[in-house]
Scaffold this motif. Structure first.
Motif, mmCIF file in Angstrom:
data_model
loop_
_atom_site.group_PDB
_atom_site.id
_atom_site.type_symbol
_atom_site.label_atom_id
_atom_site.label_comp_id
_atom_site.label_asym_id
_atom_site.label_seq_id
_atom_site.Cartn_x
_atom_site.Cartn_y
_atom_site.Cartn_z
ATOM 1 N N TYR A 21 45.821 24.666 50.441
ATOM 2 C CA TYR A 21 45.544 25.563 49.247
ATOM 3 C C TYR A 21 47.351 27.102 49.571
ATOM 4 N N ARG A 22 47.413 27.156 49.003
ATOM 5 C CA ARG A 22 48.991 28.188 48.705
ATOM 6 C C ARG A 22 48.009 29.470 47.659
ATOM 7 N N CYS A 23 48.608 30.702 48.341
ATOM 8 C CA CYS A 23 48.345 31.714 47.344
ATOM 9 C C CYS A 23 49.630 31.593 46.735
ATOM 10 N N HIS B 289 43.777 38.158 45.520
ATOM 11 C CA HIS B 289 44.951 37.217 45.453
ATOM 12 C C HIS B 289 44.637 35.874 44.515
ATOM 13 N N ARG B 290 45.706 35.445 43.823
ATOM 14 C CA ARG B 290 45.122 34.121 42.944
ATOM 15 C C ARG B 290 46.007 32.723 43.844
ATOM 16 N N ILE B 291 44.848 32.211 44.151
ATOM 17 C CA ILE B 291 44.486 31.097 44.807
ATOM 18 C C ILE B 291 44.079 29.945 43.326
ATOM 19 N N GLN B 292 44.579 28.166 43.559
ATOM 20 C CA GLN B 292 44.399 27.402 43.178
ATOM 21 C C GLN B 292 42.945 27.331 43.501
ATOM 22 N N ILE C 107 35.413 40.769 38.828
ATOM 23 C CA ILE C 107 36.765 41.513 38.750
ATOM 24 C C ILE C 107 37.760 41.575 38.703
ATOM 25 N N ILE C 108 37.899 42.152 37.565
ATOM 26 C CA ILE C 108 39.121 42.358 36.872
ATOM 27 C C ILE C 108 40.868 42.792 37.791
ATOM 28 N N ASP C 109 41.378 42.864 37.716
ATOM 29 C CA ASP C 109 42.280 42.761 38.434
ATOM 30 C C ASP C 109 43.654 42.875 37.241
ATOM 31 N N ILE C 110 45.205 43.182 37.941
ATOM 32 C CA ILE C 110 46.318 43.098 36.809
ATOM 33 C C ILE C 110 46.716 41.583 36.991
ATOM 34 N N ASP C 111 46.450 40.723 37.805
ATOM 35 C CA ASP C 111 46.974 39.530 37.223
ATOM 36 C C ASP C 111 45.654 38.120 37.550
ATOM 37 N N GLY C 112 44.532 38.894 37.079
ATOM 38 C CA GLY C 112 43.380 37.764 37.097
ATOM 39 C C GLY C 112 42.131 37.816 36.646
#
Length: 795
Positions: free
Chosen positions: A157-159, A183-186, A219-224
């Motif tokens: 896995y990569r963040c 944070h966005r993970i795969q 949860i809506i965040d700035i990048d996902g």
């Protein structure tokens, strides 16, 4: 600032002894600043001793040209105006070179005509960038087979949000993101077992957690758009409600009961500023965030757009109340906010008990304009609203708290004027007047909005914006004009400058209409002084009488204002039209209110710079305008100037009962009137038997009239021939040629009659034309005014 008067003096001590060139110094009249504000003229100072560049003794150039040379020198070297003024104030010579230019005598290092060199160089390395990009989207250039953090599990896995942590196993990824859940993970962090615990300190676990309803919290965040596990505290360690626990974690819930969606404070703040700057809609931002979550279109993203729309609306309303200090009022709740209380006021405008000195009511008549309020009215028909939703379903959150008027009072006012028909214009054919009763079209509930703004500083006024149901009806404009004065006690002011595109029509019977709205309206007070004006850009469209009566330049105290403030504001608001026209009535009003507030705030922040520039511009013109005015007065008769001044002062003090000195009083006869007078003279000569006509068909007056008509036909033909070109159609070329042929024949017939009355025209024609060919529209007609002294004419 200074007023400059040229005078010749000897060479100052700062110049070399051998320098033979004399110079023209600049005499100054200083303006002394007062502690109470404003300026007064001080005594004339001594000669400044500052030489104007390139000025010799007995220089024939005018003072304006000499002063222009200073400006040219400043522009050539890029000097700041204040920097140039510093030399004048300290009586120093201007520098011959730019003191900030460190590359004098060196070649410029900036390439010219070569474009972006860095971009051209980048194209040589495209393959390197492309390979690296593809590699980073995979497992990397040297992917580890085992998790480098624990050395046990496989690194899978990569963040995408972390900086260079590489591949980790599931457990290590979970532990490293216990406090970074957005944070966005795969894969979703929830699938790795990560949960957000609310109601406890950071890192603490609740012994009796309560899972969010449905356990599919979004949860809506700035990048996902993240699907996460959320647990509330139910162990008694926290007495806060679910909503309060979310807010404490800087998560804004979409509902107050069993929330299943929240937005981070960060994404709400970003959207707020993004709309103010780029006018982006919530729909566009939400779709952007969804595509950041997954841009392949394969993974289904939970649709939380309606929730996001609700949250950004509530968020901006809370920000509105917070910025107006409504959260610090111990006696009134947010719902008890007064009308216009959340609006940002224009700091330089007069506000009683805020920025006005005591005793301002006793200001002399000559300087009373200092405490005047300058208002500008206008309407915008791009900000329409479709007939969707209703006031009951969407009343909005702000009930007249800032810039829009309170809707219930406004609606009751409109009902009283529902069947009222607007009067037609007696000036030019103004659409704002003649189309006031035209409906906006099928499917629209509002044709636009109208506003009252600060005419000097381009800021929206509190409770001074309303919807338009048709055109610019007087009942709409009267209502917002009245409330723009009533709110915040502006009504105690005594002097009002009111600018409107159709002020010449709207001002008629205005006081009678305002009386029906409120008999105690401030504009109706006996001591109130009112001056109605038309914005400078719109003024030329009015008749001649309006161009002097309603001109800014002829109105004392109006200064260099132009009245076009609302037009500049529409340029900021118009990009919102595609999104606001789809909104319900309340949401649309609130959205425009929020954007108007940001517009005012940016104006306030920039006031120091903008007012400074205006001050520099005004003061820099003092010398030029004073000298020009003095030179003009010297060429006029003293008695006449005195009479004109008295007439102007009387009109300025009481324009209603004194004639306007700027109106044209000379009656200029029209061409039709002149022809009528000539025909009457000819009829009188025939009756008296003194007719001198040489032709039974064409008398002297008819001859002159035909010549004038031929001149008009020549101009029309010339204009039409300019519109033809190489690829014009045969139909167009034929029409022009036939018109040209007919004009030539008429001119030839004119010449035959003309030589009966003025035989000398035969010789004049021969000398003027000769063997060369002349276009028919350039042929001289040899009217008496054109002949002059070239040939004798019997009279």
């Amino acid at each position: 600032m200074s007023v400059y008067t040229p005078s010749t003096h000897t060479t100052p001590a700062g110049l070399q002894e051998g320098q033979s060139t004399s110079f023209r110094s600049l005499q100054t009249t200083k303006l002394k600043s007062l502690q109470s504000g404003g300026f007064k003229v001080a005594k004339k100072a001594a000669a400044s001793g500052v030489c104007a560049p390139n000025v010799t003794v007995n220089d024939s150039r005018t003072t304006e040209e000499i002063l222009a040379s200073w400006i040219d020198a400043r522009d050539e070297h890029g000097w700041d105006p204040a920097y140039t003024e510093s030399f004048l104030e300290r009586d120093l010579l201007p520098p011959m070179e730019d003191p900030e230019d460190e590359t004098e005598g060196q070649e410029s290092s900036r390439p010219t005509g070569q474009g972006d060199t860095a971009k051209h160089e980048w194209t040589k390395h495209i393959d390197l960038y492309l390979r690296r990009l593809i590699t980073l989207e995979g497992r990397g250039s040297d992917p580890p087979s085992v998790c480098p953090a624990c050395s046990r599990e496989s690194a899978a896995y990569r963040c995408m949000s972390c900086d260079n942590i590489g591949l980790l196993c599931g457990d290590c990824m979970k532990s490293s993101h216990l406090h970074l859940p957005f944070h966005r993970i795969q894969v979703p962090l929830k699938s790795l077992g990560l949960r957000i615990q609310l109601g406890h300190a950071r890192g603490a676990l609740c012994p009796k957690p309560e899972t969010a309803w449905g356990d599919d919290f979004v949860i809506i965040d700035i990048d996902g758009v993240h699907t996460l596990g959320v647990d509330y505290c139910a162990c008694g360690g926290s007495s806060k409600s679910q909503v309060d626990q979310l807010l404490e974690r800087r998560l804004y819930p979409a509902t107050t009961v069993n929330p299943k969606t929240a937005a981070t404070f960060r994404v709400l703040e970003v959207f707020e500023l993004l709309q103010y700057e780029s006018k982006v809609s919530p729909y566009e931002l939400y779709n952007t965030i969804s595509r950041l979550t997954d841009n392949t279109g394969i993974v289904e993203i939970k649709d939380r757009y309606p929730s996001f729309l609700r949250m950004v609306h509530e968020w901006r309303h809370l920000k509105l109340l917070k910025r107006a200090m409504r959260g610090h009022d111990p006696t009134r709740s947010a719902g008890e906010t007064k009308e216009g209380e959340c609006a940002l006021l224009c700091p330089p405008c007069p506000h009683p008990n805020i920025n006005m000195p005591e005793g301002w009511e006793d200001e002399p008549e000559e300087t009373r304009y200092i405490h005047a309020i300058n208002l500008a009215l206008d309407a915008c028909f791009r900000l329409k609203r479709k007939d969707v939703s209703s006031e009951k379903a969407d009343p909005g959150l702000s009930r007249g708290f800032s810039y829009f008027v309170e809707n219930s009072k406004f609606t009751a006012h409109l009902e009283k004027h529902e069947d009222e028909v607007e009067p037609k214009s007696t000036c030019s054919r103004h659409d704002a007047v003649n189309l006031a009763d035209v409906s906006p079209g099928q499917g629209y509930a509002a044709s636009g909005i109208a506003t009252v703004e600060c005419a000097r500083h381009n800021m929206k006024r509190p409770s001074a914006v309303c919807d338009l149901q048709k055109g610019e009806r007087y009942c709409n404009m009267d209502f917002i004009f009245h409330w723009s004065l009533v709110v915040l006690a502006l009504g105690i002011l005594q002097t009002f400058y009111i600018s409107y595109d159709i002020a010449c029509q709207w001002s008629k019977y205005l006081l009678e209409r305002i009386t029906k709205i409120d008999p105690e309206s401030p504009i109706l007070r006996s001591e109130a002084k009112r001056r109605f004006l038309v914005p400078k850009f719109h003024l030329p469209a009015h008749i001649a009488a309006c161009q002097t009566k309603f001109a800014f330049m002829f109105t004392p105290g109006a200064g260099l204002g132009d009245g076009e403030a609302p037009e500049r504001g529409w340029g900021e608001a118009n990009p919102l039209a595609p999104s606001t026209r789809e909104m319900g009535p309340g949401t649309r009003r609130d959205t425009l209110d929020y954007n108007f507030g940001d517009y005012n705030w940016r104006k306030i922040v920039d006031l120091g710079s903008s007012l400074g520039k205006k001050m520099d511009t005004a003061l820099s013109k003092v010398a030029e305008n004073t000298i020009a005015h003095s030179e003009l007065e010297e060429t006029l008769d003293t008695g006449m100037v005195k009479a004109w001044t008295e007439s102007m002062v009387a009109w300025e003090r009481d324009p209603a009962n004194n004639p306007n000195p700027f109106e044209m009083t000379v009656v200029i006869p029209t061409q039709v009137a002149v022809r009528r007078a000539l025909a009457d003279e000819e009829a009188a000569a025939i009756s008296a038997g003194t007719d001198t006509s040489l032709s039974p068909d064409i008398s002297p007056s008819v001859l002159i009239s035909r010549g004038i008509d031929l001149e008009a036909d020549q101009r029309a033909l010339k204009a039409e021939m300019k519109q033809t070109w190489t690829h014009s159609r045969d139909r167009e070329l034929t029409r022009v040629q036939l018109r040209s042929n007919a004009l030539i024949r008429r001119i030839e017939a004119w010449y035959q009659i003309l030589q009966l009355y003025i035989p000398a025209t035969i010789l004049l024609r021969q000398k003027a034309t000769g063997p060369k060919t002349i276009a028919p529209y350039d042929l001289q007609l040899w009217l008496p005014s054109e002949i002059g002294t070239k040939a004798p004419i019997d009279t």
